[in-house]
Design a protein around this motif. Structure first.
Motif, short mmCIF file in Angstrom:
data_model
loop_
_atom_site.label_atom_id
_atom_site.label_comp_id
_atom_site.label_asym_id
_atom_site.label_seq_id
_atom_site.Cartn_x
_atom_site.Cartn_y
_atom_site.Cartn_z
N ALA A 47 -3.69 15.22 -6.46
CA ALA A 47 -2.49 14.40 -6.26
C ALA A 47 -2.68 13.02 -6.85
CB ALA A 47 -2.17 14.30 -4.77
N THR A 48 -3.87 12.44 -6.67
CA THR A 48 -4.16 11.12 -7.24
C THR A 48 -4.19 11.19 -8.75
OG1 THR A 48 -5.47 10.56 -5.27
CG2 THR A 48 -5.78 9.20 -7.22
N CYS A 57 -0.65 7.48 1.79
CA CYS A 57 -1.78 8.40 1.93
C CYS A 57 -2.68 7.95 3.06
CB CYS A 57 -2.57 8.47 0.63
SG CYS A 57 -3.95 9.65 0.71
N THR A 58 -3.08 8.86 3.91
CA THR A 58 -3.96 8.54 5.04
C THR A 58 -5.27 9.31 4.96
OG1 THR A 58 -2.87 10.25 6.39
CG2 THR A 58 -2.04 8.00 6.58
N ASP A 59 -5.74 9.52 3.75
CA ASP A 59 -7.00 10.21 3.53
C ASP A 59 -7.97 9.25 2.85
OD1 ASP A 59 -9.09 11.91 2.28
OD2 ASP A 59 -7.85 13.56 3.03
N LEU A 210 -7.74 -3.31 0.01
CA LEU A 210 -6.64 -4.11 0.56
C LEU A 210 -5.35 -3.91 -0.22
CD1 LEU A 210 -8.59 -7.41 1.37
CD2 LEU A 210 -7.76 -5.70 2.99
N THR A 211 -5.46 -3.80 -1.54
CA THR A 211 -4.26 -3.60 -2.36
C THR A 211 -3.58 -2.29 -2.01
OG1 THR A 211 -5.21 -4.88 -4.18
CG2 THR A 211 -3.39 -3.39 -4.72
N LEU A 212 -4.37 -1.23 -1.92
CA LEU A 212 -3.79 0.08 -1.59
C LEU A 212 -3.23 0.10 -0.17
CD1 LEU A 212 -6.42 2.46 -3.24
CD2 LEU A 212 -4.15 1.85 -4.10
N ASN A 217 0.62 1.22 1.55
CA ASN A 217 0.51 1.77 2.91
C ASN A 217 -0.54 2.87 3.02
OD1 ASN A 217 1.32 1.73 5.63
ND2 ASN A 217 2.63 3.52 5.34
N TYR A 218 -1.66 2.70 2.31
CA TYR A 218 -2.77 3.63 2.45
C TYR A 218 -3.47 3.39 3.79
CZ TYR A 218 -2.98 5.54 -2.34
OH TYR A 218 -2.73 6.21 -3.50
N GLY A 219 -4.19 4.41 4.24
CA GLY A 219 -4.98 4.28 5.46
C GLY A 219 -6.09 5.30 5.48
N TYR A 220 -7.05 5.10 6.38
CA TYR A 220 -8.19 6.02 6.49
C TYR A 220 -7.92 7.18 7.44
CZ TYR A 220 -10.80 2.18 4.30
OH TYR A 220 -11.23 1.20 3.46
#
Length: 377
Positions: A47-48, A57-59, A210-212, A217-220
């Motif tokens: 996907a990336t 993305c939350t991965d 931080l940018t992502l 709205n990226y997350g772990y």
């Protein structure tokens, strides 16, 4: 000088042929290795590669953008591109380990043994089976960065590390490792320059995170690696397996090298010993926040030279039989080749031949491979 020129050319030609042989061997294994029959990180990386940015993305793997961005820009089937990337990076890792061994004062025979063990070790062959990972890149940049720093080519090492952290955060670790190594050796200029390079790489990594997060709205998500106060990745990994499974996974990572490396430590130069000691806490941190067995292979560039110092002192036939059995076991447990012989037999053979090599090496105890200091001293 003219008399020595043909010998130099022959050495270079031999090096090119050996590198080509390794690349062809790895490519054949990658082609034969089946795709994983379990859930992997392939979907995230594809996907990336296709979208560049995957909003919301939350991965954790969405943050590791370098490899999918590069491969996504290239034509061809996805699996072919990723397997080719794994072959190229693992070949590069073998070459980088060879050069690092020479920098650390090992002889060419030991460097060749270490290079072979790197190319056909568990970590390398497993990425030929599951190629959708930034790990092959890390296996290559680790020894490359350390070698460049020891040769005081800080700009090159820093540039490689700063770019590679966009693939995975481990790329900053070799920079900090050599920073501490140089400081303990009282090489203050090299220590300061290495620290600047390491911090630059970390700043780039933080800016990417931080940018992502803030812009896209990226997350772990609920990745256990982020649960630092509750066991990180290590705790759930241990809870999900039996003691036998844990022991098997950890042993498969280095196999017979576990026997050889501690003995090789006694033959190693002060520089190599210092690097090993300083790498232990770093390896412990990565084993805590990542899958422990796979995280340990990031430090192959220190383990395999130690093993090679022992094998160098054994008869050539015995040394290569040890590594052949070591590689044969990894064909099964790493590359998952069902046509390979049972791993137990190969593992047992590699352990027995490694033990014989240790006995002979101790009887022939000599300063081979540790007589010359590393370049930085």
């Amino acid at each position: 000088m003219a008399d020595g020129r043909p010998q130099v050319l022959n050495t270079r030609a031999m090096g090119v042929l050996q590198t080509a042989a390794v690349a062809i061997g790895l490519a054949l294994i990658a082609w034969l290795s089946p795709l994983p029959d379990r859930v992997t990180d392939r979907d995230v990386y594809e996907a990336t590669a296709a979208q560049r940015i995957v909003p919301d993305c939350t991965d954790l793997h969405c943050f590791r953008v370098l490899v999918p961005w590069v491969l996504g820009a290239m034509p061809g089937p996805s699996v072919t591109k990723w397997k080719t990337y794994a072959v190229m990076c693992n070949t590069a890792a073998a070459v980088a380990v060879f050069q690092l061994c020479l920098t650390l004062g090992l002889r060419r025979r030991a460097a060749s043994l270490a290079s072979f063990a790197t190319a056909f070790g568990f970590g390398s062959l497993y990425t030929l089976h599951d190629s959708f990972t930034p790990d092959p890149l890390m296996y290559a940049v680790g020894p490359l960065i350390v070698n460049e720093l020891l040769r005081q080519r800080v700009w090159t090492a820093g540039t490689v590390g700063t770019i590679a952290v966009l693939g995975k955060e481990f790329a900053a670790a070799p920079l900090y490792l050599v920073t501490a190594h140089a400081a303990l050796a009282r090489r203050w200029t090299l220590a300061a320059r290495s620290l600047v390079a390491a911090n630059a790489a970390m700043i780039v990594w933080l800016v990417l995170q931080l940018t992502l997060m803030l812009r896209f709205n990226y997350g772990y998500g609920d990745n256990p690696s982020t649960h630092l106060l509750s066991g990180g990745f290590l705790a759930p990994w241990l809870a999900q397996q039996s003691l036998r499974g844990i022991g098997s996974a950890l042993f498969n990572e280095y196999g017979a090298l576990y026997l050889l490396a501690p003995v090789g430590f006694s033959f190693a130069s002060a520089e190599l010993r210092r690097l090993v000691w300083l790498a232990v806490p770093i390896a412990a941190i990565f084993a805590y926040v990542q899958q422990p067995d796979r995280a340990l292979w990031n430090f192959h560039f220190l383990v395999v030279p130690l093993a090679a110092l022992v094998l160098e002192r054994a008869p050539a036939l015995l040394a290569w039989l040890t590594l052949a059995a070591f590689a044969l076991a990894n064909f099964r447990v790493g590359a998952q080749l069902s046509s390979a012989p049972t791993a137990r037999l190969a593992l047992a053979a590699s352990v027995l031949t490694a033990a014989a090599s240790i006995v002979i090496a101790l009887r022939r105890r000599s300063p081979i491979g540790s007589s010359r200091p590393a370049v930085m001293t």
